[in-house]
Motif scaffolding. Structure first.
Motif, mmCIF file in Angstrom:
data_model
loop_
_atom_site.group_PDB
_atom_site.id
_atom_site.type_symbol
_atom_site.label_atom_id
_atom_site.label_comp_id
_atom_site.label_asym_id
_atom_site.label_seq_id
_atom_site.Cartn_x
_atom_site.Cartn_y
_atom_site.Cartn_z
ATOM 1 N N ARG A 179 -2.922 -3.637 11.431
ATOM 2 C CA ARG A 179 -4.126 -3.644 10.606
ATOM 3 C C ARG A 179 -5.375 -3.895 11.446
ATOM 4 N NH1 ARG A 179 -5.701 -1.453 5.904
ATOM 5 N NH2 ARG A 179 -7.122 -2.791 4.702
ATOM 6 N N GLN A 187 -0.693 0.354 4.746
ATOM 7 C CA GLN A 187 -0.390 -1.042 5.065
ATOM 8 C C GLN A 187 0.692 -1.033 6.147
ATOM 9 O OE1 GLN A 187 -2.067 -3.558 3.845
ATOM 10 N NE2 GLN A 187 -3.246 -2.348 2.386
ATOM 11 N N ALA A 229 3.649 -3.895 0.059
ATOM 12 C CA ALA A 229 2.304 -3.371 0.245
ATOM 13 C C ALA A 229 2.029 -2.222 -0.712
ATOM 14 C CB ALA A 229 2.118 -2.894 1.695
#
Length: 478
Positions: free
Chosen positions: A157, A443, A454
């Motif tokens: 991320r 995700q 997610a």
């Protein structure tokens, strides 16, 4: 740093010197803005070679959408070469971790590929086959960029948001340079009294407005992620440019996107925001600031654009263009359309072909334009794209950076109702929008359970294995 990164930096530096030298005579402020852009980007930590190329590609897309002929000519082909370089580089980067895509992310990628493939194939029946093929290939590059980022580069991320931060810096600098450029050539002083709309270095005010409408929520997302207040400074020139552009689409889109995020966060944030706005207005009234603000010529001009657009309807003729688009598409080529990117040439063909008598020059609606150019064959992938976008706007939790990304995506959907920008690959808007959608839906996780959580919008368990409480040992019977 590997050899490819070194070559990219050397080539980029050489190109910057050439462009800055050519611009120094006619547009000195823009020439200064290019090194300033690189300086700001250089201050970002962990700036790898790929991210440098991403910043260069975004800057080239901005230059290609400029009203400065020199910038347009110098960036026309290099922008596509830079995007292709991003795809190839990401494709051959070593995987940091296995990346599994959630179902809606796969739908997004598949629908983008379907639209890009159909657009390129439409050169076979297009009224302007060469233009269609060239623009179709550019759309393929956009789909390929989203795909390789999701599959190979965006395994963490932090990497996703650091890449988006680079794009945000470029857009912020373009807004700042636009203000400086308008100040030096006298356009900004003319825009402040409301005498004319401001467009900065962009080729029209609407384009400046919609780019700033994406930069503002993107800046909020970066602040939420990195918690560095200095990142919010980039939203200031973007906000000023948005107001001076007098783009009703951009202003409404930003406000609707912000309201959407507040409503999704619940009653508490809505109440606090409404209270803060009410207190601010009350203080402004007590200090007699409201009459000063609303009596300003530029503010009166914005209000007039929402109430009295100079004797025409509030849509500035857009409703007539939408009806003409529907009639032309449905009566002439409902199944296959006129070919991708053919809209710009329909008014030219109207001069010698009665079938094009509708005289459509601008559709001002991304979805109707896609029907006009690709017909009913584009309905299924377009619906799939909209469902994926809706999934992100409705179901992804609006926490942290996601609040800014949801804000951006909702604002982008509103923009596309009155502007034809969803697949206009010659300028930065579609790249920013679709990369933000991909980042919102994606995700990155290496385990199946995390991927499922997610996808359903549930928080993942990030506790390390060695920190979890071990289960009580079973008692063995002797």
């Amino acid at each position: 740093m590997n050899r490819l990164a070194q070559c990219s930096i050397v080539a980029g530096a050489a190109g910057l010197v050439v462009v800055a030298t050519l611009l120094a005579v006619d547009a000195p402020l823009v020439a200064i803005g290019l090194p300033l852009l690189l300086l700001l980007v250089a201050l970002v930590r962990r700036m790898d070679g790929w991210r440098w190329l991403l910043g260069l590609a975004t800057a080239l897309l901005v230059c290609a959408a400029s009203d400065l002929p020199t910038l347009v000519e110098l960036s026309f082909y290099p922008r596509y070469a830079a995007v292709a370089g991003l795809v190839v580089w990401a494709l051959f980067q070593p995987l940091r971790a296995p990346v599994r895509l959630a179902s809606w992310t796969r739908i997004l990628v598949g629908a983008l590929w379907a639209i890009a493939g159909l657009a390129t194939l439409s050169a076979l029946w297009s009224v302007v086959p060469l233009e269609t093929f060239q623009r179709g290939v550019a759309l393929v590059l956009l789909a390929a960029l989203v795909h390789v980022l999701l599959r190979r580069r965006w395994s963490e991320r932090a990497v996703v948001l650091a890449d988006l931060r680079t794009i945000y810096l470029v857009l912020s600098v373009s807004a700042l340079v636009s203000l400086g450029y308008g100040l030096t050539n006298g356009v900004l002083p003319a825009a402040l009294p409301g005498n004319q709309r401001f467009q900065g270095i962009y080729n029209n005010p609407n384009l400046l407005g919609i780019v700033c409408a994406l930069a503002i929520p993107l800046g909020w997302a970066m602040y939420q992620q990195f918690r560095r207040p200095v990142l919010l400074l980039g939203t200031l020139p973007a906000g000023v440019c948005l107001l001076l552009s007098q783009s009703r689409t951009g202003i409404v889109a930003v406000l609707v996107g912000a309201a959407w995020v507040l409503l999704r966060r619940g009653f508490g944030p809505v109440t606090r925001t409404a209270s803060a706005v009410a207190v601010t207005l009350l203080l402004a009234h007590l200090l007699n600031l409201l009459p000063i603000i609303f009596s300003a010529p530029w503010m009166q001009r914005i209000v007039l654009r929402f109430t009295d657009p100079g004797g025409t309807d509030l849509s500035n003729g857009r409703t007539e263009m939408w009806q003409a688009t529907i009639d032309l598409w449905w009566q002439e080529r409902p199944t296959l359309g006129f070919g991708y990117a053919s809209r710009n040439h329909l008014i030219e063909l109207a001069g010698y072909d009665g079938a094009f008598a509708a005289g459509i020059s601008l559709v001002h609606n991304s979805y109707l334009q896609l029907l006009l150019e690709l017909g009913l064959t584009a309905v299924v992938p377009l619906v799939a794209l909209l469902l994926a976008v809706g999934r992100g706007a409705l179901r992804v939790p609006v926490r942290g950076a996601n609040s800014g990304l949801v804000w951006l995506v909702v604002s982008g959907v509103i923009v596309q109702l009155t502007e034809s920008a969803i697949f206009g690959t010659g300028q930065p808007y579609p790249y920013v929008f679709w990369l933000a959608v991909a980042a919102l839906l994606h995700q990155p996780t290496a385990d199946q359970d995390g991927e499922r959580s997610a996808a359903e919008g549930e928080p993942r368990d990030t506790t390390r294995l060695d920190q979890r409480v071990p289960a009580a040992p079973a008692v063995l019977s002797h």
